[in-house]
Design an enzyme around this catalytic site. Structure first.
Site, PDB file in Angstrom:
ATOM      1  N   LYS A   1      16.136 -17.492  33.896  1.00 38.63           N
ATOM      2  CA  LYS A   1      14.976 -16.651  33.572  1.00 38.63           C
ATOM      3  C   LYS A   1      14.047 -17.377  32.603  1.00 38.63           C
ATOM      4  O   LYS A   1      12.822 -17.363  32.758  1.00 38.63           O
ATOM      5  CB  LYS A   1      15.447 -15.317  32.979  1.00 38.63           C
ATOM      6  CG  LYS A   1      16.045 -14.404  34.045  1.00 38.63           C
ATOM      7  CD  LYS A   1      16.834 -13.238  33.475  1.00 38.63           C
ATOM      8  CE  LYS A   1      17.501 -12.470  34.624  1.00 38.63           C
ATOM      9  NZ  LYS A   1      18.441 -11.441  34.202  1.00 38.63           N
TER      10      LYS A   1
ATOM     11  N   GLN B   1      20.029  -8.822  28.541  1.00 37.51           N
ATOM     12  CA  GLN B   1      20.937  -9.165  29.641  1.00 37.51           C
ATOM     13  C   GLN B   1      22.185  -8.281  29.602  1.00 37.51           C
ATOM     14  O   GLN B   1      22.853  -8.177  28.572  1.00 37.51           O
ATOM     15  CB  GLN B   1      21.326 -10.654  29.535  1.00 37.51           C
ATOM     16  CG  GLN B   1      22.164 -11.155  30.678  1.00 37.51           C
ATOM     17  CD  GLN B   1      21.407 -11.188  32.014  1.00 37.51           C
ATOM     18  OE1 GLN B   1      20.237 -11.561  32.064  1.00 37.51           O
ATOM     19  NE2 GLN B   1      22.059 -10.773  33.086  1.00 37.51           N
TER      20      GLN B   1
ATOM     21  N   ASP C   1      12.911  -4.790  33.040  1.00 33.17           N
ATOM     22  CA  ASP C   1      14.094  -4.583  33.872  1.00 33.17           C
ATOM     23  C   ASP C   1      14.061  -3.186  34.517  1.00 33.17           C
ATOM     24  O   ASP C   1      14.914  -2.848  35.334  1.00 33.17           O
ATOM     25  CB  ASP C   1      15.361  -4.706  33.004  1.00 33.17           C
ATOM     26  CG  ASP C   1      16.389  -5.638  33.640  1.00 33.17           C
ATOM     27  OD1 ASP C   1      16.103  -6.172  34.721  1.00 33.17           O
ATOM     28  OD2 ASP C   1      17.469  -5.816  33.044  1.00 33.17           O
TER      29      ASP C   1
END
Ligand code: NDP
Length: 296
Positions: free
Chosen positions: A54, A98, A121
């Site tokens: 990422k 994450q 997200d």
């Protein structure tokens, strides 16, 4: 009949190229450089690999990119304080924590602490709500990536029967909402669904997001259906000699070999849905930056 294989890599590359061009334009015309902050707690190897990718891909697209690597024993209040700092940072437009977090941390308050407008997200309840009522939302990256592949394969999907197996907050539920918004008739299946095989066989579009290797067999698939396999499962090699050496490989939730003979189109695992996730993260970050900066 052999199904058309829906390759995710070239589509993800195309999206990354589009994002890179848009970032260059935003920087040149508006002095706006989309910024992504990724937070990793602990040293889970798979999470480290995802976070590295990422960071690298956001930099390659010309974005401002920051990765916060926190020790595994980070406290809940320390993590939430970092999220609050990132919420207030004008250079950051997208925040991704994450998952999964180490077991002593509670995911929900951490996700709730993220500013919904920076929640790239798409996990915050506000974004889930916006998606449900049809307002512009930041939507979870893997589901949006699945929709891009479905649209690339089928074009207009209005009226098609879509079956989504799996109802997680991260994958199944948002995919079902996106398919509904695209005018599909949507059935959501899960671990309590009766006669899952028959439900799957009624699908023009079958999305598998279960986490059970090769669970969906060829005779569960309607001839000609489009099959999107989100599952990522690590299993021993079929070859007993390699398996004895402890070698493993990735397979999806669909029995790929059987499905190839029946489906009209299918995503492979790996290199199907997987590559789309980071590409959509970059796109979500650009979307967030434009909304925050008020750029059309
Ligand atoms: P979860 O474990 O959160 O959810 C699994 C879902 O599958 C649940 O809704 C569960 O039902 C359902 N389920 C479990 N067993 C059965 C069964 N026997 N029959 C029918 N339904 C069943 O998983 P995720 O949604 O997070 O992930 C699903 C898969 O997608 C995993 O393999 C994961 O690795 C992969 N994934 C891939 C990504 C990518 O980038 N390609 C990104 C994210 C995930 P119930 O709710 O009733 O328990």
């Amino acid at each position: 009949m052999t199904a058309r294989i829906i390759e995710g890599l070239p589509v993800a590359e195309r999206i990354r190229a589009e994002v890179t061009a848009e970032v260059a334009q935003l920087r040149a015309e508006h002095g706006l450089q989309p910024g992504l902050a990724v937070v990793l707690v602990g040293d889970d190897p798979a999470s480290q690999a995802y976070v590295k990718s990422k960071g690298e891909q956001s930099l390659a697209a010309g974005m401002h990119s920051v990765t916060h690597r926190l020790p595994a024993d980070t406290r809940q209040d320390e993590l939430i304080r970092l999220v609050a700092d990132l919420n207030a940072d004008p250079l950051i437009h997208g925040i991704l924590v994450q998952l999964p977090l180490p077991s002593h941390l509670d995911e929900k308050p951490v996700i709730s602490a993220i500013d919904p407008d920076k929640d790239v997200d798409g996990l915050h309840v506000v974004n889930a709500g916006r998606l449900t009522v049809g307002e512009p939302a930041l939507t979870a990256c893997t589901p949006v990536g699945c929709m891009v592949l479905i649209r690339d394969t089928l074009g207009d999907v209005a009226g098609k029967h879509a079956v989504v197996v799996g109802r997680s907050r991260l994958v199944g539920k948002p995919i079902a909402q996106l398919l509904l918004a695209a005018d599909c008739t949507v059935t959501m299946a899960h671990s309590k669904t009766q006669d899952l095989a028959a439900v799957c066989r009624s699908a023009d579009i079958l999305v598998a997001a279960v986490g059970r290797p090769r669970m969906i067999r060829g005779d569960w698939i309607k001839p000609g259906a489009t099959v999107i396999d989100v599952g990522i499962n690590r299993v021993p090699f079929d070859n007993p000699e390699q398996a004895a050496l402890g070698k493993t490989k990735l397979v999806g939730d669909v029995h790929y070999k059987e499905a190839l003979e029946v489906a009209g189109a299918i995503t492979p695992v790996p290199k199907g849905v997987g590559p789309m996730t980071v590409a959509m993260l970059l796109q979500n970050t650009v979307t967030a930056a434009k909304r925050i900066a008020g750029v059309d």
